[in-house]
Scaffold this motif. Sequence first.
Motif, PDB file in Angstrom:
ATOM      1  N   PRO A  80       0.765  -1.414  -0.239  1.00 29.78           N
ATOM      2  CA  PRO A  80      -0.113   0.135  -0.362  1.00 29.78           C
ATOM      3  C   PRO A  80       1.046   1.445   0.019  1.00 29.78           C
ATOM      4  O   PRO A  80       0.304   2.541  -0.651  1.00 29.78           O
ATOM      5  N   TYR A  81       1.755   1.301   0.625  1.00 29.45           N
ATOM      6  CA  TYR A  81       2.687   2.282   0.534  1.00 29.45           C
ATOM      7  C   TYR A  81       3.667   2.709  -0.637  1.00 29.45           C
ATOM      8  O   TYR A  81       3.756   3.677  -1.136  1.00 29.45           O
ATOM      9  N   VAL A  82       4.398   1.321  -0.684  1.00 30.28           N
ATOM     10  CA  VAL A  82       4.853   1.794  -2.481  1.00 30.28           C
ATOM     11  C   VAL A  82       3.857   2.166  -3.666  1.00 30.28           C
ATOM     12  O   VAL A  82       4.350   3.407  -4.231  1.00 30.28           O
ATOM     13  N   LEU A  83       2.743   1.968  -3.336  1.00 36.33           N
ATOM     14  CA  LEU A  83       1.234   2.249  -4.178  1.00 36.33           C
ATOM     15  C   LEU A  83       1.306   3.657  -4.182  1.00 36.33           C
ATOM     16  O   LEU A  83       1.266   4.476  -5.262  1.00 36.33           O
ATOM     17  N   ALA A  84       1.044   4.079  -3.022  1.00 32.88           N
ATOM     18  CA  ALA A  84       0.547   5.890  -2.417  1.00 32.88           C
ATOM     19  C   ALA A  84       1.325   6.680  -3.170  1.00 32.88           C
ATOM     20  O   ALA A  84       1.541   7.363  -3.610  1.00 32.88           O
ATOM     21  N   SER A  85       3.456   6.238  -2.814  1.00 36.40           N
ATOM     22  CA  SER A  85       3.937   6.394  -3.323  1.00 36.40           C
ATOM     23  C   SER A  85       4.255   6.837  -5.037  1.00 36.40           C
ATOM     24  O   SER A  85       4.610   7.999  -5.214  1.00 36.40           O
ATOM     25  N   ILE A  86       4.053   6.068  -5.706  1.00 33.59           N
ATOM     26  CA  ILE A  86       4.056   5.827  -7.314  1.00 33.59           C
ATOM     27  C   ILE A  86       3.635   6.836  -7.486  1.00 33.59           C
ATOM     28  O   ILE A  86       3.449   7.674  -7.955  1.00 33.59           O
ATOM     29  N   ALA A  87       1.901   6.852  -6.672  1.00 34.36           N
ATOM     30  CA  ALA A  87       0.361   7.135  -7.745  1.00 34.36           C
ATOM     31  C   ALA A  87       1.005   8.738  -7.215  1.00 34.36           C
ATOM     32  O   ALA A  87       0.380   9.824  -8.254  1.00 34.36           O
ATOM     33  N   ALA A  88       1.786   9.192  -5.908  1.00 34.48           N
ATOM     34  CA  ALA A  88       2.407  10.747  -5.696  1.00 34.48           C
ATOM     35  C   ALA A  88       3.544  11.385  -6.569  1.00 34.48           C
ATOM     36  O   ALA A  88       3.773  12.630  -6.070  1.00 34.48           O
ATOM     37  N   GLY A  89       4.001  10.379  -6.832  1.00 33.14           N
ATOM     38  CA  GLY A  89       5.094  10.759  -8.144  1.00 33.14           C
ATOM     39  C   GLY A  89       6.243  10.237  -7.465  1.00 33.14           C
ATOM     40  O   GLY A  89       7.631  11.487  -7.668  1.00 33.14           O
ATOM     41  N   LEU A 111       1.281  -0.322 -12.074  1.00 28.33           N
ATOM     42  CA  LEU A 111       1.392   0.958 -11.497  1.00 28.33           C
ATOM     43  C   LEU A 111       2.349   1.137 -12.826  1.00 28.33           C
ATOM     44  O   LEU A 111       2.403   2.812 -12.884  1.00 28.33           O
ATOM     45  N   GLU A 112       3.970   1.097 -12.375  1.00 27.34           N
ATOM     46  CA  GLU A 112       4.710   1.716 -13.026  1.00 27.34           C
ATOM     47  C   GLU A 112       4.994   1.845 -14.546  1.00 27.34           C
ATOM     48  O   GLU A 112       5.428   2.731 -15.059  1.00 27.34           O
ATOM     49  N   GLN A 113       5.103   0.453 -14.932  1.00 23.19           N
ATOM     50  CA  GLN A 113       4.042   0.458 -16.039  1.00 23.19           C
ATOM     51  C   GLN A 113       3.032   2.111 -16.575  1.00 23.19           C
ATOM     52  O   GLN A 113       3.503   2.228 -17.805  1.00 23.19           O
ATOM     53  N   ALA A 114       1.624   1.698 -16.619  1.00 25.63           N
ATOM     54  CA  ALA A 114       1.292   2.936 -16.660  1.00 25.63           C
ATOM     55  C   ALA A 114       1.691   4.414 -16.853  1.00 25.63           C
ATOM     56  O   ALA A 114       1.203   4.719 -17.493  1.00 25.63           O
ATOM     57  N   LYS A 115       2.464   4.164 -15.635  1.00 23.56           N
ATOM     58  CA  LYS A 115       3.595   5.762 -15.715  1.00 23.56           C
ATOM     59  C   LYS A 115       4.368   5.644 -16.170  1.00 23.56           C
ATOM     60  O   LYS A 115       5.416   6.592 -16.726  1.00 23.56           O
ATOM     61  N   ALA A 116       5.191   4.603 -17.341  1.00 22.44           N
ATOM     62  CA  ALA A 116       6.214   4.960 -17.763  1.00 22.44           C
ATOM     63  C   ALA A 116       7.139   5.095 -16.990  1.00 22.44           C
ATOM     64  O   ALA A 116       8.239   5.849 -17.721  1.00 22.44           O
ATOM     65  N   MET A 117       7.146   4.823 -15.619  1.00 22.81           N
ATOM     66  CA  MET A 117       8.333   4.602 -15.124  1.00 22.81           C
ATOM     67  C   MET A 117       8.923   3.972 -13.864  1.00 22.81           C
ATOM     68  O   MET A 117       7.976   3.902 -13.327  1.00 22.81           O
TER      69      MET A 117
END
Length: 371
Positions: A80-89, A111-117
Motif C-alpha cells: 500500500p505504501y509503495v503504491l501510494a508513493s508511486i501515485a504521488a510521483g 502501476l509503474e508501467q502505466a506511468k512508464a517510470m
Amino acid sequence: MTLRIGVIGAGIMGADHIRTISAEISGAEVRAIADIDENRAKIIASQVPGAKTVPSGESLIESPEVDAVIIASNNATHAPYVLASIAAGKPVLCEKPLAATISECEEILGLEQAKAMRMVQVGFMRRFDLAYVELRKRVALGDVGAPMLAHCAHRIVDVPAGWTSEETVITAAVHEIDVMPWVLGREVVRVNWLSPTPPCSGGLRDPQMIILELQGGALVFNEIFAKSGYGYEIRCEVVGEKGTIELAQAARVVARSDLKVNQDLPPDWRGRFAEAYRRELQSWVNAISRWRSGETAGALGPVDGPDAWDGYRAAVISQALLVAMSRGGPAAVECMSLPELYREWPRQGFDSVLKLRGLSKLSLDSKRDTG
C-alpha cells in the motif's frame, strides 16, 4: 538541492536508515518519520535535527515537505505504501520484501508501467556489499571459468519466539534468492527445500537447505541456520570449471594466543553489512538527485539498484520454495514475461560482458553495475 526524505517505520531498520542518512549520506536529510508506535517515532525524531513526526504513513507520503520515501514498516504495509508513493510521483526505497503477495508485486509493476517510470528500489543491500560486488566481477571475467555450483551459508544467532520456517525463507533466505542470480548472471528456474530436523512446537525447522537450480544447470546450495547461537556469519563459494572463488571472512583481525585462533563475529546483519547499507542509501540519493536535475534525461526512473521487477522475481522464487516445503519436492519458478519497462535496465548483464571481454572491466566498474 537537498533531498528531503520521509521514513515510514522507526523500528530497527528504519532507525538505522535514519541515523545513517543523518550522519553519513550527502545531499539528503530526514524530514519526516511515521511509525505505528508514535512514541518510538518521537524518540528517533528528537535525535535528528530538522526531523518531525507525522501521524501516518499516508500523511508522510502526501506531505509537500517529503521528496522521497523509505519504507521500513511491517511487511504487510509495504505494497500500500509503495503504491501510494508511486501515485504521488515520489521515489521510494522499500525494504524487502517488496510486497506480502505476488499479486501485490504485480500491481506495483502494473502501476509503474502505466506511468512508464521505474520509481521503486528494493532494499537488497548485498548488491552494494563490496565483497559481493568483487565476487560478481571475478565470476563475470571468467576467473574460475563457467560457474557450476555455489555453496552459501547464512547463519543467524537467534530469532524471535514464534518464528516459522516460512519466515526464514521470506525474511532471511530472500537475500541469497536475490543476490546469487545477480552474482552468477543466471535466472532461477527450479527450487527445492530440505531440513534435517522435524518441526518443533513453534513450527520452525532449523537449519534449512535451499537449492536453487539456475539456467544452464548451475546449482546454488544455501544453508539457512536461524538459531545458530554462535554469531552472525555469511559465506559464499562459487565453484567453476577452472577453480573456486569465495567471500573472504569479514573480521578485521584474527588473534592467535594460548594455542587458539580467535576472530570476532558480529551479533547481527547490521555489523556485517553496515557499509553496504551506506552505499545503498548514497547511491539511491544520487540517482534521485540526477533524475530531479535532469542529468539523466531519457532515463526510466530514479533507480540505481534492484528495482520492482527484482522484488517481484524474489517473491515468485520465495513462493516456489514454500510450495517445495509444503509438498516435499522440487517446484518450478514461473515468472511473467519481463515487461518492456524493465528490459532497458541490465537485469543480469553478463551476456554483453562476456561478448566484449576487452571492455568488461570498464563495464563492470560502472556505477550502474555495482548497484
